[in-house]
Design an enzyme around this catalytic site. Structure first.
Site, PDB file in Angstrom:
ATOM      1  N   TYR A  53      28.935  38.259  29.209  1.00  0.00           N
ATOM      2  CA  TYR A  53      30.393  38.435  29.406  1.00  0.00           C
ATOM      3  C   TYR A  53      31.169  37.489  28.490  1.00  0.00           C
ATOM      4  O   TYR A  53      32.383  37.607  28.369  1.00  0.00           O
ATOM      5  CB  TYR A  53      30.816  38.158  30.860  1.00  0.00           C
ATOM      6  CG  TYR A  53      30.160  39.039  31.903  1.00  0.00           C
ATOM      7  CD1 TYR A  53      29.436  40.179  31.553  1.00  0.00           C
ATOM      8  CD2 TYR A  53      30.259  38.733  33.256  1.00  0.00           C
ATOM      9  CE1 TYR A  53      28.826  40.972  32.515  1.00  0.00           C
ATOM     10  CE2 TYR A  53      29.658  39.526  34.222  1.00  0.00           C
ATOM     11  CZ  TYR A  53      28.937  40.629  33.837  1.00  0.00           C
ATOM     12  OH  TYR A  53      28.337  41.403  34.796  1.00  0.00           O
ATOM     13  N   HIS A 115      19.627  40.001  34.141  1.00  0.00           N
ATOM     14  CA  HIS A 115      20.745  40.941  34.082  1.00  0.00           C
ATOM     15  C   HIS A 115      20.289  42.409  34.160  1.00  0.00           C
ATOM     16  O   HIS A 115      20.791  43.188  34.958  1.00  0.00           O
ATOM     17  CB  HIS A 115      21.551  40.689  32.799  1.00  0.00           C
ATOM     18  CG  HIS A 115      22.973  41.162  32.869  1.00  0.00           C
ATOM     19  ND1 HIS A 115      23.975  40.591  32.140  1.00  0.00           N
ATOM     20  CD2 HIS A 115      23.558  42.152  33.578  1.00  0.00           C
ATOM     21  CE1 HIS A 115      25.111  41.207  32.411  1.00  0.00           C
ATOM     22  NE2 HIS A 115      24.880  42.164  33.275  1.00  0.00           N
TER      23      HIS A 115
HETATM   24  P1  NAP Z   1      35.441  46.842  39.764  1.00  0.00           P
HETATM   25  O1  NAP Z   1      35.480  45.489  40.320  1.00  0.00           O
HETATM   26  O2  NAP Z   1      34.902  47.964  40.586  1.00  0.00           O
HETATM   27  O3  NAP Z   1      36.884  47.285  39.268  1.00  0.00           O
HETATM   28  C1  NAP Z   1      37.670  46.470  38.459  1.00  0.00           C
HETATM   29  C2  NAP Z   1      38.944  47.237  38.094  1.00  0.00           C
HETATM   30  O4  NAP Z   1      39.697  47.496  39.290  1.00  0.00           O
HETATM   31  C3  NAP Z   1      39.840  46.473  37.163  1.00  0.00           C
HETATM   32  O5  NAP Z   1      40.432  47.403  36.284  1.00  0.00           O
HETATM   33  C4  NAP Z   1      40.900  45.856  38.103  1.00  0.00           C
HETATM   34  O6  NAP Z   1      42.111  45.682  37.413  1.00  0.00           O
HETATM   35  C5  NAP Z   1      41.002  46.938  39.163  1.00  0.00           C
HETATM   36  N1  NAP Z   1      41.398  46.425  40.486  1.00  0.00           N
HETATM   37  C6  NAP Z   1      40.888  45.337  41.113  1.00  0.00           C
HETATM   38  N2  NAP Z   1      41.470  45.178  42.305  1.00  0.00           N
HETATM   39  C7  NAP Z   1      42.372  46.174  42.438  1.00  0.00           C
HETATM   40  C8  NAP Z   1      43.288  46.535  43.466  1.00  0.00           C
HETATM   41  N3  NAP Z   1      43.383  45.830  44.592  1.00  0.00           N
HETATM   42  N4  NAP Z   1      44.071  47.626  43.253  1.00  0.00           N
HETATM   43  C9  NAP Z   1      43.975  48.346  42.116  1.00  0.00           C
HETATM   44  N5  NAP Z   1      43.128  48.058  41.115  1.00  0.00           N
HETATM   45  C10 NAP Z   1      42.326  46.966  41.276  1.00  0.00           C
HETATM   46  O7  NAP Z   1      34.622  46.879  38.373  1.00  0.00           O
HETATM   47  P2  NAP Z   1      33.747  45.888  37.501  1.00  0.00           P
HETATM   48  O8  NAP Z   1      34.564  44.811  36.903  1.00  0.00           O
HETATM   49  O9  NAP Z   1      32.959  46.773  36.612  1.00  0.00           O
HETATM   50  O10 NAP Z   1      32.701  45.254  38.535  1.00  0.00           O
HETATM   51  C11 NAP Z   1      32.915  44.019  39.197  1.00  0.00           C
HETATM   52  C12 NAP Z   1      32.020  42.937  38.656  1.00  0.00           C
HETATM   53  O11 NAP Z   1      30.637  43.315  38.759  1.00  0.00           O
HETATM   54  C13 NAP Z   1      32.170  42.653  37.155  1.00  0.00           C
HETATM   55  O12 NAP Z   1      33.371  41.964  36.867  1.00  0.00           O
HETATM   56  C14 NAP Z   1      30.907  41.884  36.896  1.00  0.00           C
HETATM   57  O13 NAP Z   1      31.065  40.544  37.356  1.00  0.00           O
HETATM   58  C15 NAP Z   1      29.901  42.652  37.757  1.00  0.00           C
HETATM   59  N6  NAP Z   1      29.115  43.674  37.010  1.00  0.00           N
HETATM   60  C16 NAP Z   1      27.761  43.492  36.909  1.00  0.00           C
HETATM   61  C17 NAP Z   1      26.976  44.435  36.251  1.00  0.00           C
HETATM   62  C18 NAP Z   1      25.502  44.215  36.158  1.00  0.00           C
HETATM   63  O14 NAP Z   1      24.834  44.927  35.394  1.00  0.00           O
HETATM   64  N7  NAP Z   1      24.938  43.295  36.889  1.00  0.00           N
HETATM   65  C19 NAP Z   1      27.565  45.592  35.694  1.00  0.00           C
HETATM   66  C20 NAP Z   1      28.936  45.766  35.836  1.00  0.00           C
HETATM   67  C21 NAP Z   1      29.701  44.801  36.504  1.00  0.00           C
HETATM   68  P3  NAP Z   1      42.941  44.277  37.433  1.00  0.00           P
HETATM   69  O15 NAP Z   1      42.024  43.225  36.874  1.00  0.00           O
HETATM   70  O16 NAP Z   1      44.108  44.566  36.542  1.00  0.00           O
HETATM   71  O17 NAP Z   1      43.334  44.022  38.860  1.00  0.00           O
END
Ligand code: NAP
Length: 283
Positions: A53, A115
């Protein structure tokens, strides 16, 4: 701003974890530091980063600032990072963990994950052994994995004698991972949900989610995050916005009826993108 008390749980190695944490993918630079620091102020304790990241520095900086400001102690925080595919192997994993620890600058890594398993490379068992060496040294507190299947977990446990504390996988109502969760529960592995909001896809405007939000007098996002809590997985929603961070963490004052949890799970339709760990590789 009010602080939210996010309930704690214990991992299989006796360490503390939480029922909900913060995703930090794309939280970079000064704005990223400020967003992560705001989340700690709100009550987030599990902070999820990764070498890939490119923001371990920011996560460490936010943690140090919150500690210096007296908002939390070091032991309150559970800083998670992940070993990328290009660092697979025993020696490489040790070097990777040491480098992450230096970049984070917060004494130790609380939870270190592999990861992606990258099964064609076939080095995840040696990688895990390297992580166990870091754990013996005290640089890493808990060891876990991400994107592992049942078969991969079984092999890891059989060949190392150690059960990972956590498996962080894609998990949301469109991909509820029922069988994998049952396997985790049977083996004492904590499930952690990545992309718990399905990356703000049409999930949040699904009629069922909207109707339940109205019925429970909460937001659609809160319905989805509460569902994660009730199926026994730790969601790590990412938000750059302090108000949305509060909204996302404020899911411990209500409970969904069992029939509604089941109805949400029935939205199942598959992965968001082709992130199948049997074929998808990341380096
Ligand atoms: P997510 O958390 O499902 O969604 C994030 C999106 O939702 C962003 O665009 C955010 O925008 C928006 N959001 C957040 N809260 C909201 C709310 N209350 N109302 C409306 N929109 C909202 O997606 P993600 O970032 O892919 O997944 C979360 C975390 O999982 C990542 O940040 C990472 O740490 C981890 N991850 C791990 C892997 C892996 O392979 N291990 C893969 C993918 C992700 P704003 O920021 O503008 O609020």
């Amino acid at each position: 701003m009010a602080t939210i008390d996010i309930p704690q749980i214990r991992l299989n190695d006796g360490t503390t974890f939480a029922e909900l944490g913060l995703g930090t993918y794309k939280l970079t630079g000064d704005e990223g530091v400020a967003a992560i620091e705001a989340a700690i102020g709100t009550g987030y304790r599990v902070l999820d980063t990764a070498v890939n990241y490119g923001n371990e520095r920011e996560v460490g900086e936010a943690a140090r600032r919150a500690i210096a400001a007296g908002v939390v102690t070091r032991d309150d925080l559970i800083v998670t990072t992940k070993i990328p595919g290009r660092h697979h192997g025993y020696d490489e994993a040790i070097a990777s963990g040491r480098e992450s620890n230096a970049t984070l600058g917060v004494e130790r890594i609380d939870l270190l994950l592999i990861h992606w398993p990258n099964p064609r490379v076939d080095k995840y068992v040696d990688t895990f052994r390297g992580m166990l060496a870091l754990q013996s040294e005290g640089i890493v507190r808990s060891v876990g994995v991400s994107n592992f299947t049942e078969a991969m977990l079984t092999r890891l446990i059989d060949e190392t004698g150690v059960t990972p504390a956590v498996n962080q996988v894609e998990l949301h109502p469109y991909f509820p991972q029922g069988a994998l969760r049952a396997f985790h529960d049977a083996h004492g592995i904590r499930t952690e949900s990545w992309s718990p909001l399905a990356r703000r896809s049409e999930l949040l405007t699904e009629p069922l989610i909207r109707d339940l939000a109205e019925a429970y007098q909460v937001t659609p996002t809160q319905v989805v995050l509460r569902w994660h809590v009730q199926v026994g997985s730790t969601p790590i929603p990412k938000s750059a916005d302090p108000d949305r961070q509060v909204e996302n963490a404020d899911v411990f004052g209500f409970a969904l009826d069992a029939e509604h949890v089941e109805a949400i799970s029935a939205l199942e339709r598959g992965r968001l993108w082709d992130g199948d760990p049997l074929t998808h590789e990341e380096f």
